[in-house]
Scaffold this motif. Structure first.
Motif, PDB file in Angstrom:
ATOM      1  N   GLN A  18       0.908  -1.243  -0.076  1.00 29.54           N
ATOM      2  CA  GLN A  18      -0.050  -0.043  -0.122  1.00 29.54           C
ATOM      3  C   GLN A  18       0.816   1.179   0.004  1.00 29.54           C
ATOM      4  O   GLN A  18       0.652   2.004   0.713  1.00 29.54           O
ATOM      5  CB  GLN A  18      -0.996  -0.128   1.302  1.00 29.54           C
ATOM      6  CG  GLN A  18      -1.907  -1.289   1.094  1.00 29.54           C
ATOM      7  CD  GLN A  18      -3.188  -1.084   2.092  1.00 29.54           C
ATOM      8  OE1 GLN A  18      -3.278  -0.100   2.858  1.00 29.54           O
ATOM      9  NE2 GLN A  18      -3.936  -2.062   2.057  1.00 29.54           N
ATOM     10  N   SER A 207       0.473  -0.313   9.264  1.00 30.97           N
ATOM     11  CA  SER A 207      -0.226   0.035   7.698  1.00 30.97           C
ATOM     12  C   SER A 207      -0.966  -1.283   7.354  1.00 30.97           C
ATOM     13  O   SER A 207      -0.757  -2.314   7.715  1.00 30.97           O
ATOM     14  CB  SER A 207       0.958   0.163   6.864  1.00 30.97           C
ATOM     15  OG  SER A 207       0.512   0.109   5.497  1.00 30.97           O
ATOM     16  N   GLY A 208      -1.932  -1.140   6.734  1.00 33.84           N
ATOM     17  CA  GLY A 208      -2.586  -2.269   5.913  1.00 33.84           C
ATOM     18  C   GLY A 208      -1.541  -2.896   4.771  1.00 33.84           C
ATOM     19  O   GLY A 208      -0.728  -2.168   4.309  1.00 33.84           O
TER      20      GLY A 208
END
Length: 234
Positions: A18, A207-208
């Motif tokens: 991402q 974070s994703g």
């Protein structure tokens, strides 16, 4: 809140992450020999160089001359002045000539941390690669001592505000996976009588991320990750 990220140098992997890696943290790339850990690490290093950063690359297993030949063939410029390559391999012909690098960087993980700190006295590095950390784990006599030393190492690197990429050939990395901020795993599968390479992210604090196993290839120009292709397991 948007998180500032840095590129791994591999667009498909950045998509899985991402946007890339959160800077100033420690990450682990694990996989069996031949899965492309060094190639991924070199992409990460060269992405820093391309961004105007100073990068420190410590090779503990593959002699620097071999690394230069292999990576130059893929188009990486290891002669850039922003790129510092430390050869800490214990190869017989070099051991006599440059034994200080092996003693400083590869004797154990505590000495590795101290040697990196000394390098920072001459130049500030925003990216560091240690390839592979496996060599340092093999020097430890007790697992408990290694765990303490590894935790101390991670804290030291975070204090230096540098992004560290470690590689490991061990299938089980236990304490490393627990203490680092992110883990990227490289695997080779046999699907329908053919070998298929798969990359997955198993951990990324803060974070994703895409946790699917995506296809990747090692090409003449390095690693290519297909973030839109899943590995179909039998």
């Amino acid at each position: 809140m948007d998180i500032s990220k840095i590129s791994t140098g591999i667009p498909g992997l950045d998509s899985m992450l991402q946007g890339g890696l959160i800077p100033g943290r420690v990450y682990l790339v694990k996989g069996a020999p031949g899965t492309g850990k060094t190639t991924l690490a070199m992409h990460f290093a060269m992405a820093g160089v391309a961004n105007g950063e100073n990068v420190l690359y410590v090779t503990l297993e593959e002699p620097a001359e071999n690394l230069k030949v292999d990576m130059t063939r893929m188009g990486f410029n290891l002669r850039d002045p922003r790129f510092t390559l430390i050869d800490a391999t214990p190869t017989a012909e070099r051991y006599v000539l440059i034994s200080d690098f092996f003693e400083e960087f590869a004797a154990n993980i505590e000495k590795m941390a101290d040697a990196i700190k000394r390098q920072f006295q001459e130049r500030r590095y925003t990216r560091i690669v240690i390839d592979p950390i496996t060599m340092l784990k093999m020097t430890a006599t007790k697992e408990t001592e290694y765990r303490k030393a590894f935790l101390s190492f991670v804290k030291s690197m975070i204090r230096l505000k540098t992004t560290v990429l470690l590689t490991s050939e061990l299938e089980r990395t236990d304490i490393e996976e627990y203490l680092v901020n992110g883990v990227i795993e490289l695997k080779v599968f046999e699907v329908g009588g053919r070998l298929s390479r798969g990359i997955r992210i198993t951990k990324l604090r803060g974070s994703g991320f895409d946790d699917a196993i995506r296809q990747y290839e090692i090409t003449d120009h390095g690693m290519v990750v297909y973030h839109d292709r899943m590995v179909s397991l039998p």
